[in-house]
Design a protein around this motif. Sequence first.
Motif, mmCIF file in Angstrom:
data_model
loop_
_atom_site.group_PDB
_atom_site.id
_atom_site.type_symbol
_atom_site.label_atom_id
_atom_site.label_comp_id
_atom_site.label_asym_id
_atom_site.label_seq_id
_atom_site.Cartn_x
_atom_site.Cartn_y
_atom_site.Cartn_z
ATOM 1 N N ALA A 256 4.072 25.086 6.574
ATOM 2 C CA ALA A 256 3.531 24.014 7.420
ATOM 3 C C ALA A 256 3.346 22.737 6.607
ATOM 4 O O ALA A 256 3.676 21.630 7.066
ATOM 5 N N ARG A 257 2.849 22.873 5.398
ATOM 6 C CA ARG A 257 2.582 21.684 4.578
ATOM 7 C C ARG A 257 3.856 21.088 3.987
ATOM 8 O O ARG A 257 3.937 19.871 3.773
ATOM 9 N N ILE A 258 4.850 21.922 3.751
ATOM 10 C CA ILE A 258 6.167 21.389 3.374
ATOM 11 C C ILE A 258 6.703 20.502 4.483
ATOM 12 O O ILE A 258 7.232 19.403 4.241
ATOM 13 N N VAL A 259 6.569 20.959 5.714
ATOM 14 C CA VAL A 259 7.060 20.177 6.849
ATOM 15 C C VAL A 259 6.315 18.851 6.978
ATOM 16 O O VAL A 259 6.906 17.817 7.322
ATOM 17 N N LEU A 260 5.003 18.866 6.716
ATOM 18 C CA LEU A 260 4.252 17.613 6.774
ATOM 19 C C LEU A 260 4.781 16.624 5.741
ATOM 20 O O LEU A 260 5.012 15.441 6.055
ATOM 21 N N ALA B 256 3.822 22.565 15.405
ATOM 22 C CA ALA B 256 4.216 23.947 15.687
ATOM 23 C C ALA B 256 4.044 24.831 14.459
ATOM 24 O O ALA B 256 3.549 25.966 14.551
ATOM 25 N N LEU B 257 4.450 24.345 13.293
ATOM 26 C CA LEU B 257 4.306 25.136 12.060
ATOM 27 C C LEU B 257 2.836 25.302 11.685
ATOM 28 O O LEU B 257 2.423 26.370 11.197
ATOM 29 N N TYR B 258 2.029 24.285 11.906
ATOM 30 C CA TYR B 258 0.592 24.417 11.648
ATOM 31 C C TYR B 258 -0.046 25.420 12.598
ATOM 32 O O TYR B 258 -0.905 26.225 12.181
#
Length: 465
Positions: free
Chosen positions: A235-239, A318-320
């Motif tokens: 999730a944090r990679i995506v952010l 969505a990932l979070y």
Amino acid sequence: MPRPPRSPRSPRRALAALCAATALALTAPLALTAPAAATPLAAATTTSAHYSGTLPDGATWIADKPARWNGVLLLFSHGFGALTAANAPSDAVRDRLLAEGYALAGSSYDPNGSAWALESAERDQFATVTAFGGAAGRPAHVVSVGLSMGGLVNAQIARDGAGRIDGALNLCGLVAGGVDLEDYQLDAEYALAWFFDRADLPNLVDLPSSDAASALAQRLSAAVDAAQRTPAGRARIVLAAAYLNQSAWAPGQAPPAPADYANQEYQQYQWLQQGLLYFIVPGRYAVEQSAGGNPSSTEGVDYTDLLDKSWHADEVRALYAAAGLDPRADTAALTAHADITGSATARAELTASSTVASLGVPMLSLHTTSDQLVPVEQENAYAARIRAAGDNSLLRQAFVARQGHCNFTTAEIVAGLHALEQRLVTGTWSNAATPESLQARATALGLDGAAFTAWKPSALSGVRR
């Protein structure tokens, strides 16, 4: 800045005369002039003359002129990296353009400064045209071509070149400029360090050496690899990828579906795993060298607002949700702890040397839709600035559905050149730069295929102004 000799006729009348003399039809792939029918295309490169020289600041230049020269000089601005003279994007493109009768020239830029050579590149490119004219003969017309960082150089040339060049073809150009580049890359590096490598928060800017930059890239990359193993890490990679304007279509993969957020994240991770940080972190060192310090700040940036405006926002949320985390808690933490401050002097220097917001001649700008190094969203920021200057009639942008930075076929580049020439001859873009027209031109060349597509880039994340 010295002006190369120019034809006394107006560009439009002279170009039209050249085309009339060769009886070219606007419905066919168009060139300002064409090689005589009796000269096989493949033969032209074997009868070319090569020229080289050194400019007053130590920059070198090279040029090739075919025996059956059409009078047009293509002035090529190379991208970030070695300060070595180049005059074409690739050997295949060089051979094809020489075979069509074009002369090619380009310089190294000043080899005594930073690899981010925006202080010298435009000057050296115009000086190369003058040097070519003295050594090989005065060109009737000059069209500038730029690749990657050279696309930013080319945007400067197109801004300042009225009366010196006729038009510009840009390839994956870094057209948003150095300030925006440094800002959004720092946003992403800050997010990665905050979540995965807090010991490096003080090391993100004012890099002391290229070795230190490479070591930082190695540590951040290793931290990303470890984070990929958990839902929270993904999730944090995506952010961070959202702040980086990171494309979600990686080499060897099919384009992910719009709502396939897990696959989008995986492909963004693939880009990072394949060495993206090893390019952009050392790149920051070169830009800081050129600007005289760090031009970027995180202080005062609202990282929640940045996410809300990103086209990756749905993917991030969505990932979070899958990780059981609240994205707003993380973006609020980033905002609260953002304390990196830049040098106002360095920012002013970088703004002056590498921000372009107007056009003096027509430009066609080509970009792949999934560019990991110069995101296609840069085209959105550039177009907005050109519209604000009232120069939007001079600009057309076209897009290729493919992954990779500057990953064009020879056919796509040559078709883009021919489309630009139609604009120069007729004085109007008409349908010359539509995806359908460009695809037809490229296909008719019978070379290595094309994938022009209708595309509207999203807004560029991280723009501070």
